[in-house]
Write a protein that holds these residues in place. Structure first.
Motif, mmCIF file in Angstrom:
data_model
loop_
_atom_site.group_PDB
_atom_site.id
_atom_site.type_symbol
_atom_site.label_atom_id
_atom_site.label_comp_id
_atom_site.label_asym_id
_atom_site.label_seq_id
_atom_site.Cartn_x
_atom_site.Cartn_y
_atom_site.Cartn_z
ATOM 1 N N THR A 148 53.056 32.078 45.609
ATOM 2 C CA THR A 148 54.070 32.775 44.807
ATOM 3 C C THR A 148 54.973 33.542 45.730
ATOM 4 O O THR A 148 54.636 33.808 46.879
ATOM 5 C CB THR A 148 53.409 33.753 43.820
ATOM 6 N N ASN A 159 48.941 32.360 48.144
ATOM 7 C CA ASN A 159 48.852 32.189 46.696
ATOM 8 C C ASN A 159 49.910 31.250 46.165
ATOM 9 O O ASN A 159 49.839 30.809 45.031
ATOM 10 C CB ASN A 159 48.983 33.541 45.978
ATOM 11 N N SER A 215 52.879 37.646 39.943
ATOM 12 C CA SER A 215 51.954 37.519 38.818
ATOM 13 C C SER A 215 50.830 38.528 39.012
ATOM 14 O O SER A 215 50.371 38.762 40.127
ATOM 15 C CB SER A 215 51.390 36.100 38.743
ATOM 16 N N VAL A 216 50.446 39.156 37.920
ATOM 17 C CA VAL A 216 49.405 40.165 37.943
ATOM 18 C C VAL A 216 48.256 39.641 37.087
ATOM 19 O O VAL A 216 48.475 39.157 35.971
ATOM 20 C CB VAL A 216 49.945 41.492 37.360
ATOM 21 N N PRO A 217 47.054 39.723 37.592
ATOM 22 C CA PRO A 217 45.911 39.280 36.788
ATOM 23 C C PRO A 217 45.839 40.077 35.479
ATOM 24 O O PRO A 217 46.254 41.230 35.417
ATOM 25 C CB PRO A 217 44.710 39.580 37.676
ATOM 26 N N LEU A 218 45.314 39.467 34.435
ATOM 27 C CA LEU A 218 45.277 40.067 33.110
ATOM 28 C C LEU A 218 44.495 41.382 33.107
ATOM 29 O O LEU A 218 44.935 42.353 32.488
ATOM 30 C CB LEU A 218 44.671 39.084 32.111
ATOM 31 N N ASP A 219 43.353 41.437 33.781
ATOM 32 C CA ASP A 219 42.565 42.674 33.785
ATOM 33 C C ASP A 219 43.307 43.813 34.494
ATOM 34 O O ASP A 219 43.259 44.958 34.071
ATOM 35 C CB ASP A 219 41.183 42.451 34.407
ATOM 36 N N GLN A 220 44.034 43.478 35.542
ATOM 37 C CA GLN A 220 44.821 44.497 36.234
ATOM 38 C C GLN A 220 45.988 44.945 35.346
ATOM 39 O O GLN A 220 46.313 46.126 35.285
ATOM 40 C CB GLN A 220 45.339 43.961 37.561
ATOM 41 N N TYR A 221 46.601 44.025 34.624
ATOM 42 C CA TYR A 221 47.681 44.359 33.703
ATOM 43 C C TYR A 221 47.178 45.295 32.607
ATOM 44 O O TYR A 221 47.827 46.282 32.260
ATOM 45 C CB TYR A 221 48.266 43.084 33.086
ATOM 46 N N GLU A 222 46.010 44.987 32.045
ATOM 47 C CA GLU A 222 45.432 45.829 30.991
ATOM 48 C C GLU A 222 45.148 47.234 31.519
ATOM 49 O O GLU A 222 45.374 48.217 30.823
ATOM 50 C CB GLU A 222 44.144 45.194 30.447
#
Length: 175
Positions: free
Chosen positions: A33, A31, A39-46
């Motif tokens: 990183t 990736n 970094s965490v994907p937005l859907d996983q963060y939500e």
């Protein structure tokens, strides 16, 4: 399970964890990183945020429920204690109502009244107050009319905070 099976299983789990760690390093490298800036994907963060908020709400509800249970246990304990004292309270009332009451009985009665007051135990029932079936137990009724009034109190009732311990036994007069 035998010790050999147990040690074999733990060895296998250790190897699997080591493989997963090596695989995760490969994924991080692919990736582009590193561990310092994940970094965490937005859907996983939500989803994580939603899970956290639900957990916080559940914990808050647990604290409120525990506090309410503690209050209920306190009320039940005080009620149980006072119910044990009811015969004593009733006998002191009878002794005080006699013509010649020894000073010692009056002193003991005043001490008992002070203890009840300190425990926030309130008397229920007084002559002339409106009859309330949730607080009074009517044993005799006289007169006819719409308004019901306590004519006389035969036995005092007791209340702790908003909880009824024992209703007052009263004679009711309708006006």
């Amino acid at each position: 399970m035998s010790k050999d099976n147990l040690s074999n299983e733990s060895d296998e789990e250790f190897l699997e964890e080591a493989d997963l760690e090596e695989g995760s390093e490969d994924i991080v490298e692919e990736n582009g990183t590193d561990e310092e800036n994940p970094s965490v994907p937005l859907d996983q963060y939500e989803k994580i945020k939603d899970d956290y908020l639900r957990l916080a709400a559940d914990f808050d509800n647990f604290k409120k429920r525990s506090e309410k249970e503690r209050e209920n246990i306190t009320k039940a304990s005080v009620s149980y204690f006072i119910n044990g004292l009811m015969p004593l309270l009733d006998n002191f009332e009878i002794a005080i109502s006699q013509d010649e009451t020894p000073k010692e009985v009056e002193t003991l009665n005043s001490l008992l009244e002070k203890v009840l007051n300190d425990m926030q135990i309130k008397h229920i029932g007084a002559d002339g107050e409106d009859f309330d079936p949730s607080l009074h137990e009517a044993v005799e009724h006289s007169g006819e009319g719409d308004k019901q009034v306590v004519e006389s109190v035969l036995r005092k009732g007791y209340k702790f905070q908003d909880s009824l311990i024992r209703p007052a036994m009263v004679k009711v007069k309708s006006e």
